[in-house]
Design a protein around this motif. Structure first.
Motif, PDB file in Angstrom:
ATOM      1  N   HIS A  67       0.838  -1.192   0.000  1.00 43.90           N
ATOM      2  CA  HIS A  67       0.000   0.000   0.000  1.00 43.90           C
ATOM      3  C   HIS A  67       0.878   1.249   0.000  1.00 43.90           C
ATOM      4  N   SER A  68       0.542   2.191  -0.856  1.00 40.33           N
ATOM      5  CA  SER A  68       1.333   3.414  -1.042  1.00 40.33           C
ATOM      6  C   SER A  68       1.422   4.263   0.218  1.00 40.33           C
ATOM      7  N   HIS A  69       0.378   4.247   1.009  1.00 42.95           N
ATOM      8  CA  HIS A  69       0.351   5.125   2.179  1.00 42.95           C
ATOM      9  C   HIS A  69       1.187   4.614   3.358  1.00 42.95           C
ATOM     10  N   ASP A  70       1.575   3.334   3.351  1.00 38.73           N
ATOM     11  CA  ASP A  70       2.405   2.852   4.461  1.00 38.73           C
ATOM     12  C   ASP A  70       3.710   2.176   4.005  1.00 38.73           C
ATOM     13  N   THR A  71       4.010   2.253   2.722  1.00 41.77           N
ATOM     14  CA  THR A  71       5.287   1.739   2.220  1.00 41.77           C
ATOM     15  C   THR A  71       6.269   2.900   2.123  1.00 41.77           C
ATOM     16  N   LYS A  72       7.441   2.722   2.691  1.00 43.62           N
ATOM     17  CA  LYS A  72       8.473   3.762   2.671  1.00 43.62           C
ATOM     18  C   LYS A  72       9.227   3.732   1.332  1.00 43.62           C
ATOM     19  N   VAL A  73       9.602   4.904   0.885  1.00 42.48           N
ATOM     20  CA  VAL A  73      10.348   5.026  -0.367  1.00 42.48           C
ATOM     21  C   VAL A  73      11.625   4.193  -0.310  1.00 42.48           C
ATOM     22  N   LYS A  74      12.303   4.185   0.835  1.00 44.04           N
ATOM     23  CA  LYS A  74      13.566   3.454   0.975  1.00 44.04           C
ATOM     24  C   LYS A  74      13.412   1.955   0.715  1.00 44.04           C
ATOM     25  N   ASP A  75      12.196   1.426   0.890  1.00 43.73           N
ATOM     26  CA  ASP A  75      11.972  -0.005   0.723  1.00 43.73           C
ATOM     27  C   ASP A  75      11.754  -0.421  -0.727  1.00 43.73           C
ATOM     28  N   VAL A  76      11.554   0.550  -1.614  1.00 42.52           N
ATOM     29  CA  VAL A  76      11.247   0.197  -3.005  1.00 42.52           C
ATOM     30  C   VAL A  76      12.080   0.966  -4.030  1.00 42.52           C
ATOM     31  N   MET A  77      12.979   1.836  -3.586  1.00 48.13           N
ATOM     32  CA  MET A  77      13.784   2.644  -4.505  1.00 48.13           C
ATOM     33  C   MET A  77      14.891   1.807  -5.144  1.00 48.13           C
ATOM     34  N   THR A  78      15.465   2.340  -6.197  1.00 51.27           N
ATOM     35  CA  THR A  78      16.607   1.716  -6.858  1.00 51.27           C
ATOM     36  C   THR A  78      17.875   2.372  -6.328  1.00 51.27           C
ATOM     37  N   THR A  79      18.826   1.539  -5.898  1.00 55.74           N
ATOM     38  CA  THR A  79      20.021   2.084  -5.246  1.00 55.74           C
ATOM     39  C   THR A  79      21.320   1.807  -5.990  1.00 55.74           C
ATOM     40  N   ASP A  80      21.328   0.906  -6.912  1.00 53.00           N
ATOM     41  CA  ASP A  80      22.595   0.466  -7.499  1.00 53.00           C
ATOM     42  C   ASP A  80      22.848   1.004  -8.905  1.00 53.00           C
ATOM     43  N   LEU A  81      22.365   2.194  -9.204  1.00 61.13           N
ATOM     44  CA  LEU A  81      22.538   2.767 -10.536  1.00 61.13           C
ATOM     45  C   LEU A  81      23.928   3.385 -10.696  1.00 61.13           C
ATOM     46  N   PRO A  82      24.514   3.228 -11.885  1.00 53.86           N
ATOM     47  CA  PRO A  82      25.760   3.961 -12.134  1.00 53.86           C
ATOM     48  C   PRO A  82      25.455   5.450 -12.210  1.00 53.86           C
ATOM     49  N   GLN A  83      26.403   6.268 -11.839  1.00 54.21           N
ATOM     50  CA  GLN A  83      26.200   7.720 -11.869  1.00 54.21           C
ATOM     51  C   GLN A  83      26.947   8.326 -13.050  1.00 54.21           C
ATOM     52  N   LEU A  84      26.236   9.157 -13.793  1.00 53.16           N
ATOM     53  CA  LEU A  84      26.828   9.834 -14.937  1.00 53.16           C
ATOM     54  C   LEU A  84      27.643  11.036 -14.474  1.00 53.16           C
ATOM     55  N   LYS A  85      28.534  11.478 -15.346  1.00 52.13           N
ATOM     56  CA  LYS A  85      29.344  12.680 -15.118  1.00 52.13           C
ATOM     57  C   LYS A  85      28.977  13.710 -16.177  1.00 52.13           C
ATOM     58  N   MET A  86      29.279  14.971 -15.922  1.00 46.01           N
ATOM     59  CA  MET A  86      28.895  16.068 -16.815  1.00 46.01           C
ATOM     60  C   MET A  86      29.473  15.936 -18.220  1.00 46.01           C
ATOM     61  N   LEU A  87      30.631  15.338 -18.377  1.00 44.48           N
ATOM     62  CA  LEU A  87      31.249  15.233 -19.694  1.00 44.48           C
ATOM     63  C   LEU A  87      30.931  13.932 -20.417  1.00 44.48           C
ATOM     64  N   ASP A  88      30.089  13.080 -19.824  1.00 41.71           N
ATOM     65  CA  ASP A  88      29.700  11.843 -20.497  1.00 41.71           C
ATOM     66  C   ASP A  88      28.898  12.165 -21.757  1.00 41.71           C
ATOM     67  N   SER A  89      29.176  11.447 -22.826  1.00 42.89           N
ATOM     68  CA  SER A  89      28.509  11.673 -24.110  1.00 42.89           C
ATOM     69  C   SER A  89      27.099  11.102 -24.104  1.00 42.89           C
ATOM     70  N   LEU A  90      26.289  11.568 -25.055  1.00 42.74           N
ATOM     71  CA  LEU A  90      24.941  11.027 -25.208  1.00 42.74           C
ATOM     72  C   LEU A  90      24.994   9.536 -25.496  1.00 42.74           C
ATOM     73  N   GLU A  91      25.942   9.131 -26.314  1.00 42.31           N
ATOM     74  CA  GLU A  91      26.078   7.719 -26.657  1.00 42.31           C
ATOM     75  C   GLU A  91      26.366   6.879 -25.416  1.00 42.31           C
ATOM     76  N   PHE A  92      27.254   7.371 -24.550  1.00 42.75           N
ATOM     77  CA  PHE A  92      27.558   6.658 -23.316  1.00 42.75           C
ATOM     78  C   PHE A  92      26.313   6.565 -22.433  1.00 42.75           C
ATOM     79  N   CYS A  93      25.566   7.667 -22.334  1.00 44.52           N
ATOM     80  CA  CYS A  93      24.345   7.680 -21.523  1.00 44.52           C
ATOM     81  C   CYS A  93      23.339   6.654 -22.042  1.00 44.52           C
TER      82      CYS A  93
END
Length: 143
Positions: A67-93
Motif C-alpha cells: 500500500h502506497s500510504h504505508d510503504t516507505k520510499v527506501k523499501d522500493v527505490m533503486t540504489t545500485d545505478l551507475p552515476q553519470l558525469k557532466m562530460l559523459d557523451s549522449l552515446e555513453f548515456c
C-alpha cells in the motif's frame, strides 16, 4: 558533440525533486504528479541514496500488493545505478541506460548529486542535434 552538460544547459539547470527515504510512496507519487515527472531522487542529510520511479511503484508496490500510504520510499527505490558525469557523451548515456534497463540515471560531480538524466532528455537532445544538422546542410547547399 553533446554531453550531459549540454542537456542540463538546455533544461535550464540542475532542478530535480528530492524526497527523504522515510517518506511514503504516496508522498513521492504526489510530488511526482505535481511536477509531472517520472522519478524523484531519494536523499537524506548524508546525500544521494537512490532514485524512486514509476517503475519502482508498479513493480515493487502494486505487483507485490503493498500500500502506497504505508510503504516507505527506501523499501522500493533503486540504489545500485551507475552515476553519470557532466562530460559523459549522449552515446555513453544511452548505452548505460540500455545496459541497466532503466530510463533515469543520476548525475554527480565529485560525489555531489547534480540531477537526473532521463531517456526523454536524451531523445530531445538527439532531435535537437538532427535539426541543427539539417539547418547546417540547408545553408551549405543554398550557399
Amino acid at each position: 558533440m553533446s554531453n550531459v552538460a549540454t542537456i542540463f544547459a538546455r533544461k535550464g539547470g540542475f532542478n530535480h525533486l528530492t524526497i527523504e527515504p522515510e517518506q511514503t510512496v504516496l508522498e513521492a507519487l504526489q510530488m511526482m504528479a505535481d511536477k509531472n515527472v517520472g522519478s524523484i531522487v531519494v536523499q537524506d542529510s548524508t546525500g544521494y541514496l537512490g532514485i524512486f520511479t514509476e517503475r519502482n511503484y508498479s513493480r515493487n508496490v502494486i505487483l507485490k500488493n503493498r500500500h502506497s500510504h504505508d510503504t516507505k520510499v527506501k523499501d522500493v527505490m533503486t540504489t545500485d545505478l551507475p552515476q553519470l558525469k557532466m562530460l559523459d557523451s549522449l552515446e555513453f548515456c544511452m548505452k548505460t541506460m540500455a545496459d541497466c534497463n532503466v530510463q533515469y540515471l543520476p548525475v554527480s560531480d565529485e560525489g555531489k548529486m547534480l540531477g537526473v538524466i532521463s531517456i526523454k532528455d536524451l531523445i530531445r537532445e538527439q532531435v535537437h542535434q538532427q535539426k541543427d544538422l539539417v539547418k547546417y546542410l540547408q545553408n551549405y547547399i543554398q550557399g
